[in-house]
Design a protein around this motif. Structure first.
Motif, short mmCIF file in Angstrom:
data_model
loop_
_atom_site.label_atom_id
_atom_site.label_comp_id
_atom_site.label_asym_id
_atom_site.label_seq_id
_atom_site.Cartn_x
_atom_site.Cartn_y
_atom_site.Cartn_z
N ALA A 122 0.83 -1.21 0.00
CA ALA A 122 0.00 0.00 0.00
C ALA A 122 0.86 1.26 0.00
CB ALA A 122 -0.92 -0.01 1.22
N ALA A 123 1.90 1.26 0.84
CA ALA A 123 2.78 2.43 0.88
C ALA A 123 3.54 2.59 -0.43
CB ALA A 123 3.76 2.29 2.05
N ALA A 124 3.95 1.46 -1.02
CA ALA A 124 4.64 1.53 -2.32
C ALA A 124 3.73 2.09 -3.40
CB ALA A 124 5.14 0.15 -2.70
N VAL A 125 2.50 1.62 -3.45
CA VAL A 125 1.56 2.09 -4.48
C VAL A 125 1.29 3.58 -4.31
CG1 VAL A 125 -0.83 1.93 -5.28
CG2 VAL A 125 0.52 -0.16 -4.94
N ARG A 126 1.09 4.02 -3.09
CA ARG A 126 0.87 5.46 -2.87
C ARG A 126 2.06 6.27 -3.36
NH1 ARG A 126 -1.80 3.57 1.89
NH2 ARG A 126 0.12 3.65 3.11
N THR A 127 3.26 5.78 -3.08
CA THR A 127 4.46 6.48 -3.52
C THR A 127 4.57 6.48 -5.03
OG1 THR A 127 5.60 5.83 -1.48
CG2 THR A 127 6.98 6.51 -3.33
N MET A 128 4.32 5.33 -5.66
CA MET A 128 4.45 5.20 -7.11
C MET A 128 3.40 6.02 -7.86
SD MET A 128 5.30 1.12 -7.25
CE MET A 128 6.86 0.47 -6.61
N LYS A 129 2.23 6.16 -7.28
CA LYS A 129 1.20 7.00 -7.90
C LYS A 129 1.58 8.47 -7.85
CE LYS A 129 -3.07 4.32 -7.11
NZ LYS A 129 -4.37 4.32 -6.38
N ALA A 130 2.21 8.89 -6.75
CA ALA A 130 2.48 10.32 -6.52
C ALA A 130 3.72 10.82 -7.24
CB ALA A 130 2.61 10.58 -5.02
N GLN A 131 4.65 9.93 -7.59
CA GLN A 131 5.93 10.39 -8.13
C GLN A 131 5.84 10.69 -9.63
OE1 GLN A 131 8.24 7.04 -6.89
NE2 GLN A 131 7.74 5.78 -8.66
N SER A 132 6.85 11.36 -10.12
CA SER A 132 6.92 11.69 -11.55
C SER A 132 8.32 11.36 -12.07
CB SER A 132 6.60 13.17 -11.78
OG SER A 132 6.66 13.49 -13.15
N PRO A 133 8.41 10.50 -13.12
CA PRO A 133 7.31 9.82 -13.80
C PRO A 133 6.64 8.79 -12.90
CG PRO A 133 9.41 9.02 -14.62
CD PRO A 133 9.72 10.18 -13.75
N GLN A 134 5.35 8.63 -13.12
CA GLN A 134 4.53 7.75 -12.30
C GLN A 134 4.81 6.29 -12.62
OE1 GLN A 134 0.16 7.59 -13.08
NE2 GLN A 134 -0.01 8.68 -11.12
N GLY A 135 4.60 5.43 -11.63
CA GLY A 135 4.66 3.99 -11.88
C GLY A 135 5.76 3.29 -11.12
N GLY A 136 5.80 1.99 -11.27
CA GLY A 136 6.80 1.16 -10.61
C GLY A 136 6.38 -0.29 -10.64
N ARG A 137 7.12 -1.12 -9.91
CA ARG A 137 6.88 -2.56 -9.92
C ARG A 137 6.97 -3.11 -8.49
NH1 ARG A 137 7.41 -5.68 -14.35
NH2 ARG A 137 8.78 -4.15 -15.34
N ILE A 138 6.09 -4.04 -8.19
CA ILE A 138 6.12 -4.75 -6.92
C ILE A 138 6.31 -6.23 -7.21
CG2 ILE A 138 4.79 -5.41 -4.87
CD1 ILE A 138 3.32 -2.70 -5.15
N ILE A 139 7.25 -6.85 -6.50
CA ILE A 139 7.46 -8.30 -6.59
C ILE A 139 7.20 -8.86 -5.20
CG2 ILE A 139 9.07 -10.18 -7.09
CD1 ILE A 139 10.57 -8.23 -8.92
N ASN A 140 6.19 -9.72 -5.09
CA ASN A 140 5.87 -10.36 -3.83
C ASN A 140 6.56 -11.71 -3.75
OD1 ASN A 140 4.12 -8.34 -2.88
ND2 ASN A 140 2.39 -9.19 -4.00
#
Length: 253
Positions: A122-140
């Motif tokens: 959740a914290a990663a997604v919030r960060t990735m949404k807010a940053q520019s350029p937007q986006g990122g990857r999560i590996i569980n």
């Protein structure tokens, strides 16, 4: 979706003080990543970082929402963004069947393996949404227990099945924001966890017997994580299973 190739991408690795997390972190540092290493024990995190200029350590209990928020704030404060989360922190939990496990042990395993993974994602997604350029990857980091359990591992197995649902939900909900999510399910990488299970001395099998099982170097598992991490933003690796050759997984039961 952002498609540019990032130079020195920023990764947060939880459970970075030992095992798969440590192996992944060290390969990432060799590969030019900037890292935020998270775990409960700072001394072990410092051993993983080994003084590398591209690594910072943040002691963190993933079951504590404030700790998790502080972790990602530390990442953005130091590096400006987060491109990758390797959601790796976890515990094996008690050896018990469903009629034996205490509520305390059940809730403790759920708290680390599932709730902790959710809080970090959740914290990663919030960060990735807010940053520019937007986006990122999560590996569980799942487990082959997400496919087939070992005997007397009810809490661990349930959390790893649930991890698959978490992974797919993040992947779906992240599509509009350039966020992808995949899961790696590893079997019998040579870590402290395998020693706890007794793989080298004889792990309990479905028929009650014990069998010495093969293992494989944890660095090979780490290379699979880096393969997933290094995919371009236009590709998402949903699921990877990596096991020791010849281990009793296919046909387990």
């Amino acid at each position: 979706m952002n498609t540019r190739k990032l130079v020195e991408p920023v990764a947060v690795v939880t459970g970075a003080g030992s095992g798969i997390g440590r192996a992944v972190a060290r390969l990432m540092l060799d590969g030019g990543y900037r890292l935020v290493l998270a775990g409960r024990r700072e001394a072990q995190l410092l051993e993983t970082a080994a003084g590398h200029a591209n690594a910072i350590t943040v002691p963190c209990d993933v079951t504590d929402p404030d700790d998790v928020e502080r972790l990602f704030a530390s990442a953005t404060r130091r590096w400006g963004r987060v491109d990758l989360l390797f959601n790796n922190a976890g515990v094996f939990g008690p050896a018990a069947s469903v009629d034996e496990i205490s509520l305390t042990d059940w809730e403790g395993t759920i708290a680390v393996n599932l709730t902790g993974s959710m809080l970090c994602a959740a914290a990663a997604v919030r960060t990735m949404k807010a940053q520019s350029p937007q986006g990122g990857r999560i590996i569980n980091n799942g487990s082959i227990a997400a496919h087939s359990p070992r005997p007397r591992t009810v809490a661990y197995t349930v959390t790893k099945h649930a991890m698959t649902g978490l992974t797919k939900s993040i992947e779906l909900d992240g599509r509009g924001f350039g966020i992808t999510c995949g899961q790696i399910d590893i079997g019998n990488a040579a870590t402290e966890l395998m020693e706890q299970i007794g793989v080298g001395s004889g792990a309990i099998q479905g028929d009650g017997s014990r069998k010495v099982e093969p293992t494989f170097p944890v660095e090979d598992a780490a290379r699979a994580v880096l393969l997933m991490a290094g995919m371009p933003a236009t590709a998402s690796v949903g699921s990877v299973v990596v096991t020791a050759a010849g281990m009793p997984f296919i046909g387990r039961g």
